[in-house]
Structures are given as structure tokens and as C-alpha cells.
Write a protein that holds these residues in place. Sequence first.
Motif, mmCIF file in Angstrom:
data_model
loop_
_atom_site.group_PDB
_atom_site.id
_atom_site.type_symbol
_atom_site.label_atom_id
_atom_site.label_comp_id
_atom_site.label_asym_id
_atom_site.label_seq_id
_atom_site.Cartn_x
_atom_site.Cartn_y
_atom_site.Cartn_z
ATOM 1 N N ASN A 56 21.514 -16.349 -19.192
ATOM 2 C CA ASN A 56 22.778 -17.100 -19.214
ATOM 3 C C ASN A 56 22.976 -18.084 -18.061
ATOM 4 O O ASN A 56 23.465 -19.193 -18.263
ATOM 5 N N ARG A 57 22.595 -17.660 -16.852
ATOM 6 C CA ARG A 57 22.815 -18.547 -15.694
ATOM 7 C C ARG A 57 21.994 -19.830 -15.821
ATOM 8 O O ARG A 57 22.447 -20.912 -15.455
ATOM 9 N N GLY A 58 20.766 -19.672 -16.307
ATOM 10 C CA GLY A 58 19.919 -20.845 -16.500
ATOM 11 C C GLY A 58 20.489 -21.780 -17.551
ATOM 12 O O GLY A 58 20.591 -22.996 -17.343
ATOM 13 N N TRP A 59 20.884 -21.196 -18.673
ATOM 14 C CA TRP A 59 21.425 -22.038 -19.759
ATOM 15 C C TRP A 59 22.686 -22.772 -19.339
ATOM 16 O O TRP A 59 22.874 -23.941 -19.677
ATOM 17 N N LYS A 60 23.541 -22.060 -18.608
ATOM 18 C CA LYS A 60 24.780 -22.690 -18.126
ATOM 19 C C LYS A 60 24.456 -23.961 -17.334
ATOM 20 O O LYS A 60 25.082 -25.016 -17.541
ATOM 21 N N SER A 61 23.455 -23.874 -16.473
ATOM 22 C CA SER A 61 23.113 -25.016 -15.616
ATOM 23 C C SER A 61 22.493 -26.159 -16.417
ATOM 24 O O SER A 61 22.659 -27.331 -16.070
ATOM 25 N N LEU A 78 14.325 -13.629 -27.159
ATOM 26 C CA LEU A 78 13.885 -12.225 -27.210
ATOM 27 C C LEU A 78 15.140 -11.371 -27.127
ATOM 28 O O LEU A 78 15.832 -11.397 -26.112
ATOM 29 N N ASP A 79 15.434 -10.634 -28.203
ATOM 30 C CA ASP A 79 16.668 -9.852 -28.198
ATOM 31 C C ASP A 79 16.423 -8.374 -27.912
ATOM 32 O O ASP A 79 17.327 -7.562 -28.004
ATOM 33 N N LYS A 80 15.182 -8.047 -27.573
ATOM 34 C CA LYS A 80 14.863 -6.626 -27.346
ATOM 35 C C LYS A 80 13.581 -6.476 -26.538
ATOM 36 O O LYS A 80 12.774 -7.397 -26.439
ATOM 37 N N ARG A 81 13.429 -5.279 -25.963
ATOM 38 C CA ARG A 81 12.152 -4.880 -25.381
ATOM 39 C C ARG A 81 11.352 -4.153 -26.455
ATOM 40 O O ARG A 81 11.916 -3.422 -27.255
ATOM 41 N N ALA A 82 10.033 -4.365 -26.436
ATOM 42 C CA ALA A 82 9.134 -3.569 -27.273
ATOM 43 C C ALA A 82 8.280 -2.726 -26.337
ATOM 44 O O ALA A 82 7.500 -3.270 -25.555
ATOM 45 N N GLY A 96 21.303 -5.953 -25.850
ATOM 46 C CA GLY A 96 22.744 -5.833 -25.695
ATOM 47 C C GLY A 96 23.425 -6.092 -27.015
ATOM 48 O O GLY A 96 22.892 -5.781 -28.078
ATOM 49 N N LYS A 97 24.574 -6.661 -26.906
ATOM 50 C CA LYS A 97 25.370 -6.935 -28.094
ATOM 51 C C LYS A 97 24.678 -7.980 -28.969
ATOM 52 O O LYS A 97 23.749 -8.657 -28.541
ATOM 53 N N GLU A 98 25.169 -8.120 -30.158
ATOM 54 C CA GLU A 98 24.664 -9.114 -31.105
ATOM 55 C C GLU A 98 24.518 -10.481 -30.411
ATOM 56 O O GLU A 98 25.422 -10.961 -29.743
ATOM 57 N N GLY A 99 23.360 -11.058 -30.589
ATOM 58 C CA GLY A 99 23.174 -12.425 -30.082
ATOM 59 C C GLY A 99 22.753 -12.507 -28.628
ATOM 60 O O GLY A 99 22.365 -13.581 -28.162
ATOM 61 N N ARG A 398 24.905 -7.299 -16.634
ATOM 62 C CA ARG A 398 25.720 -8.084 -15.683
ATOM 63 C C ARG A 398 24.889 -9.196 -15.039
ATOM 64 O O ARG A 398 25.398 -10.266 -14.744
ATOM 65 N N VAL A 399 23.637 -8.891 -14.790
ATOM 66 C CA VAL A 399 22.771 -9.897 -14.176
ATOM 67 C C VAL A 399 22.347 -10.942 -15.205
ATOM 68 O O VAL A 399 22.360 -12.144 -14.931
ATOM 69 N N THR A 400 22.007 -10.472 -16.389
ATOM 70 C CA THR A 400 21.301 -11.321 -17.343
ATOM 71 C C THR A 400 22.235 -12.060 -18.296
ATOM 72 O O THR A 400 22.003 -13.226 -18.616
ATOM 73 N N PHE A 401 23.260 -11.379 -18.776
ATOM 74 C CA PHE A 401 24.101 -11.978 -19.818
ATOM 75 C C PHE A 401 25.485 -12.346 -19.327
ATOM 76 O O PHE A 401 26.405 -12.530 -20.114
#
Lengths: 446, 446
Positions: A56-61, A78-82, A96-99, A398-401
Motif C-alpha cells: 500500500n505505501r508504495g502504491w500510494k506514492s 499475490l493475495d496469499k502465501r503458498a 487478509g481481507k478480500e482484495g 498494519r505494515v503492509t496494507f
Amino acid sequence: MTQTSKNIAIIGSGLVGSLLSIYLKKKGHSVTVFDRRPDIRTIEFSGRSINLAMSNRGWKSLRVVGLEERIKKIAIPLDKRAMHVNDKPVYFQKYGKEGEAIWSISRGILNRKMIDLAEGAGVVFRFNEKVWDIDLPEAKIFTGESEKSEWKEYQYELIFGCDGAFSRVRHKMQRRSRFDYSQSFINVGYKELTIPPNEDGTHKLDKNSFHIWPRGKFMLIAMPNIDGSFTCTLFLPFEGEVSFETINTEEKAKNFFKTYFPNVRKEIENLTEDFFKNPTSAMVTMKCYPWTYWNKVALVGDSAHAIVPFYGQGMNAGFEDIHVLNTLIKAHGDDWDTIFSEYQIQRKPNADAIAELSYRNFVEMSSRTADPKFLLQKKIEKWFAVKHPNKWVPVYSRVTFSERPYVEALAIGDKQEKIMEEVMKLPNIGEIWDSIEVERKILSLL
Amino acid sequence: MTQTSKNIAIIGSGLVGSLLSIYLKKKGHSVTVFDRRPDIRTIEFSGRSINLAMSNRGWKSLRVVGLEERIKKIAIPLDKRAMHVNDKPVYFQKYGKEGEAIWSISRGILNRKMIDLAEGAGVVFRFNEKVWDIDLPEAKIFTGESEKSEWKEYQYELIFGCDGAFSRVRHKMQRRSRFDYSQSFINVGYKELTIPPNEDGTHKLDKNSFHIWPRGKFMLIAMPNIDGSFTCTLFLPFEGEVSFETINTEEKAKNFFKTYFPNVRKEIENLTEDFFKNPTSAMVTMKCYPWTYWNKVALVGDSAHAIVPFYGQGMNAGFEDIHVLNTLIKAHGDDWDTIFSEYQIQRKPNADAIAELSYRNFVEMSSRTADPKFLLQKKIEKWFAVKHPNKWVPVYSRVTFSERPYVEALAIGDKQEKIMEEVMKLPNIGEIWDSIEVERKILSLL
């Protein structure tokens, strides 16, 4: 506030340097970017890069300067870990949550694109021009073929050091008195490997997953590229029983992969060849302060705060620096004293926080993932977070999204850890972990 | 074990460099010492030195090469602190048992003497010769007028970096990957001042005391010289209400001394003149690792571990490095790989320990000395130590009057602190502090 156009030099044409150049150019400044290396658009990539995880922080910028959609075209969500555990089927963990997703992107492709966009906006790039010295109070830079050759002198009004963890600009600041500095390497190195695409160009593994093969003291990860391949990174101790030092023949490399990564082994073509061809890279946490010199020079990104990659936040933190600078520029116009001073005051604690979180993730991954008590704790946290999604947001989210400060994520993480320490002390926690008693205990401690 | 004579370069002719040169020369090596500065015997001292406090570790290292008695002739033993609190008579605190003392010695006088002795032993000194680069694996050094001038190349077999906290040798090692490094400045600076001798050449204050004027966030100290003068050091925050920044006129400097040091003021001739003439110096804790490069290069003293001066151990720790090296040389003969590797393994934890102890002393002096609870704790410790001298040796004595490792002093200090935390929790500790109950409590916790 309005701003007078300045003559600005940026040292370093990496991701942070090129994004900052776009920001500053859009504000009407005259911007020149220097890089000691050749134009990345004209050379092959180096084979020593971990794929980037834009969050999120990258996209915001990127959004602020209208680049989000263009960059998303060269990224894969990537919406998940494998998780790949030997002798077990792959299992998936939603982020996390949808999307909610992190985006896999090749550093090389992104960097080329950013330089294209900057050049299109009117930024001047001077590749293959090595900066050897900087006159900080005068904002002059000196370039030349070698440290001992004739130097060329340039006069600017502002200089930004975006020249990475081993920054020459910072190096100059470091020689002054009262400059705090630390660099601390971890005992684990990494090496890039590649899973090529299928013959039809599709991905060999699920392309919307961040693939992890955890093996205690070492691990392999893989992130997809848009050409159907995966960039893999092997993290392995430099020394010790199973280490880069001991895996020193083709035979030993083959055995290593056969023993620990039997399934992925057949996917990585030229495995042992790549293993010995690609360099082994070190990872460092670098902290320093101050980040600025008067109203003349500022460090941005890795040159101010290099972190280990285990939270996937290095680039995101650097891009967020730029976002903060931009907000301050808007608020303070030509008052570069205040802009620079506020910039470092705001960002320094957050850079320290993400450095700490990234380092902790390294320790967690290399020493705690085999501990049944730790795994139980994580299971309880997850169970509680599902039951009370508003009361327990995991630190990773909190860090990522989120765009909330890193310091906040760290502080709340510490609080959660203290609560879980109490919870883990409950008698028979192994049996009652998903009981109403444990739920009440956590609620009472929150 | 026997040793083959080597051609050795030492960078830096300070105290550690010159003592090391004597050690190596006595072993039959050919030793050249380079220094970028002029010969200290030919110039005036700089007015930025804190007097040295030689204690047991330093003397031990001088004794081995037969220098103890010669150096004692230029030093003055201090067997006590003299505490100067405003409106109270001076009170004295004995350092320890009969005969335990630290020795005040002028850095300049000691350095001159050491170079004389080294030269007498056959060491070659090359002053005014600036080392700009070092080829670590080849043990070559490059010198010249400036960084950009023609360089002269020298080939050695071993190189020792004794060039202080801002070491050029370390700087070269620092550019390599996996070199851990940190420099951290404190917010307090210092300035040298002088109390001249009486007209008859005697000292104006008790000459066998370490004089301290504690004033909370700042303090003045004075140590005697053999010419009847005292070298004083004013420690004061760089910024803040009472600070080097705010004391910026003669008027303000006069008022500062009048308010806080009314008695000493009249002793310091040219007080305000010196205050503005002498430079304000910063203090840094510098840590790094590794300290050696193969069997070619080693850092010794401040270049490997610079510490803040609040334990008076900087020179002592550097001299102890040499003593340890010497022991290893004796044990391993020509096996410089083992000598260097054992040297850094043995010394690094001890250097970290004395760095920590020195920093803690700074924090204690600048923030805890005004805290009545802390003063009570110190009073209890002292009372108990007098009653049970074998059960409670204060950390200061372990550091200063013992040759046991610094790590041990730190560990025991931590244990003592934990015990005192418990003791301070006792109800009414302020009243019962010297009771049998408290004595028993401490004994039970030991």
C-alpha cells in the motif's frame, strides 16, 4: 504554497531516485539524475535481485504522480502465501481481507519503466558519471573517471542522495562530527535462482501466491514475473553445517536441493549452474542520523535507512519518504530548512521501526518457526483475529496494507506480544487454546 | 614459540601505536610507524585533551616491556575523588584499599616519552606522511601529499591500524561486505581549561585527588600535571538551556562560571578567553567487527573500539589489546592467522563491555546523580561493601584496579544492580537502609 524552481541534482537512478525525480520535475524544478552505473535500460540485469513486493505505501506514492495504473500493468498481485512443506501438500494462507494483496514486480523492469517515465517528464539522466565528492554547504558535486582523475564540478541548489545502502553522499556526511551511523550484517546471505515459464508461457506454480519453502535456518522463496517465470531467492547462512561455505561443489549443491527442496528441484533449470554462477549477496541494516545537511542535501531511501528484506518493505519505505517530502513541500513552499528538518524528524522513527520489524522477522523465520510453542501462539493469534477482526489487526497487515506509521505498527505489535506472553502462561494452553477462557483472557488484556 | 622477523608497519604514532611498536621491536621485528601529523615532540599540544587516568591494565602492559617505572615518574597518583559541591566543604572519597590509585598523566607528555623510548629501541618513525589507501590482502600502503597527488607505495608483511577513532585503516576494511560498524555520538561535548600552578610551582588544589564539580547535566573535572597545573575538562550539553550553544558571549560565560563554579572560577586564569579559544570536542562510541584482515592487518586501540571517557579506560583498554596480542604471539609464534583470529575473539566482547560501562557512567552522571533514590542505593552499596569487602567488590574497582576481563565486571555489575533493585523495593528502605534486615536481604540474594 508556491515554490521557486530550483536546480536539483539527484544522485542515483534507482527506484527511489527516479520516482523522486518525477515528483520534483512535476513541481517545476530542473532535475538532473547522476548514476555511476550505465543506463539499466541498456544492460542485462545482474542476477542478484530479490523480486519486489509493492504494497500500500508504495502504491500510494505512485498514485500521487499518476503512475499506479501504469506500474500495475507490469506487476502481479499475490493475495496469499503458498507454504511448501516436504511430504505435505502445498497450503495457502490468505494475506487478509478480500482484495488485499502484495504485488510482485521485477526490480529491473520497474526501474527501466521509471526511468522512461522520468525522461518523458523532462528529467535529465547522466549515466556512467561517477560522483566522487560533494561539497555539502555549497551543494556542489564532483565527478570523474576515477577518484584520482581530473574532476568536473557542478553547482546545484539542492542535492538528494538516493544512492543506496552504500551511499557516497552519506559517506561524505559521515565524516562530519556528531553523525550517528551503524551498519550491521546478518549471518545469512541470499542467491537468486530462476524457475522458467512452461513452454506455453504460463507459470509453473500458482502465479498469485508468494511461494515459501521454509526449512528452519534457511528458506527458499519464489515470486512470479510477468513473462511466466519465477524469481527465486535462496536464503542460507554464510557459514555453518548447511551453508554457502559448505555447499562448494556441484555434487553438494545437487544433494542439498535433493534433500531439502525435492519438489522444486526439477522446476529450476540449470539449478547448480545458477547456484555457482550467481553471486551470494549479504544483507545489512544501516541506520544513520541526521539525514539532511542544512537546506542543501537530503538522503532518501536506502541511503538513509537500509533494512533486511524480510518484511518486503525496503522500496515501500523509500517511496513513502518521497510521499512525506512531497507533503512537506506542499506545506512549506520555499522553506527548505523546514522541509528537510521536518522530513527527518518525521521519518527517522518510522525508518527505525521498519528496520526493527524486518530484523525481527528474520530472527523469527530463522529460529522460531520450528518452535511448537511459537506456532501455537501464532495459531491462537490467528483464531482470535478471525473472531475479533477489529480488535486484533496483525502487525503484518498494519505494515503492509495500511498507511499508518510504522512506529504505530511496532508499538501495537509489542503490545500484542505482551498479551500473548500472558496467554501462553495459562495452564494447559495447548488444550484450551481455542476456548472461551482464552478469548476472555485476551479481551481482558486488550 | 620462536618468531620469524617480519617487516611491520604501524599506522598512527599515538599512545597505542608507539607502545605496540616497542613490543614488536623487542620481538625482533622491523617496525616503521607512519603518522599523518607532525612529530608531537616538535609541536605544542592541541588544547583538546582530557588528562589520562592510567590504571592497572595500563600499568600491566607497560610493565611487560619494562616501562612502568619510567612512566610513573611523569604521572601523579590519585587515591581519591574530591567532590566539590557548592556551599559545602570539599569531601573526599577514597577509591579503594590502601595503595589503590589511578595515575594522572598528560597525553602529550606521555606520547612524547613513548616515541622517545620507541625510537631508542630502534623503531623508525615517518611523521608527516599521510596514508591514503591500504591494499589489505597485499599489506601495501599508499602515502602522498594529498588524496589526489602522486602516491608512494610501501610493501609490508603486517600492518597494524593504531590510527584512532577515525581510522583510515578501518575505513578501508569498512568498505568490504559483512563489516559491522557503528558510531554513536553523545549530546554532550567537552572543552579543556587550565588551572595554572601557584607561583612557587605547587598545585592550587590537592594534587592527589581527582577533582569533580558535579552539576547534574554538566560537570567540571580537574586532574593534576607534574608542573603544578591542573588540566580541567568541562563537560556540557551541545544544545539546550545551559549549553555550548547558549553560552556564546564572554558575558554569558562569566555568568555561567559565577553561578555554577564560583570557587573554581578564580583559580582558572583566562577562563573566558580559554573558553572561546579552545575547541569544543564531541565524544563517540565506535564499535566494529571484524578487527583483522586475514593474517595481514589488525586494528588495535581506538581504531577498533572508541569509547566515551567516563570510565577513564580508553587508553587502558588499548594497552590491554597489546598485552593480549603479546600473549598470543608468545603462544603461536609465526601463526599470525591464529594470533589475529584469537585476538579479535578474545578482545571484542571486552571492548563492547567497557563501551557499555563507559556509556552507562555517562548516563548515570548526567541524569541519575540528582535522584535521591539513586543516591540512597549507592549509599547502601557502599555500606554493604565496607561490611563485606569480599562479597561486594564495586564495578568501578573491578574495572580499574583489577586485570580480570571487562565482561566479568559488566556481568557482576548487572547482577549487583538486580539485587539492589530488590533491595530498593523494601518498604521504608529510606529508614532501614543500614539495618540487619537489609544486610540479610543482600546476603540472601548474592
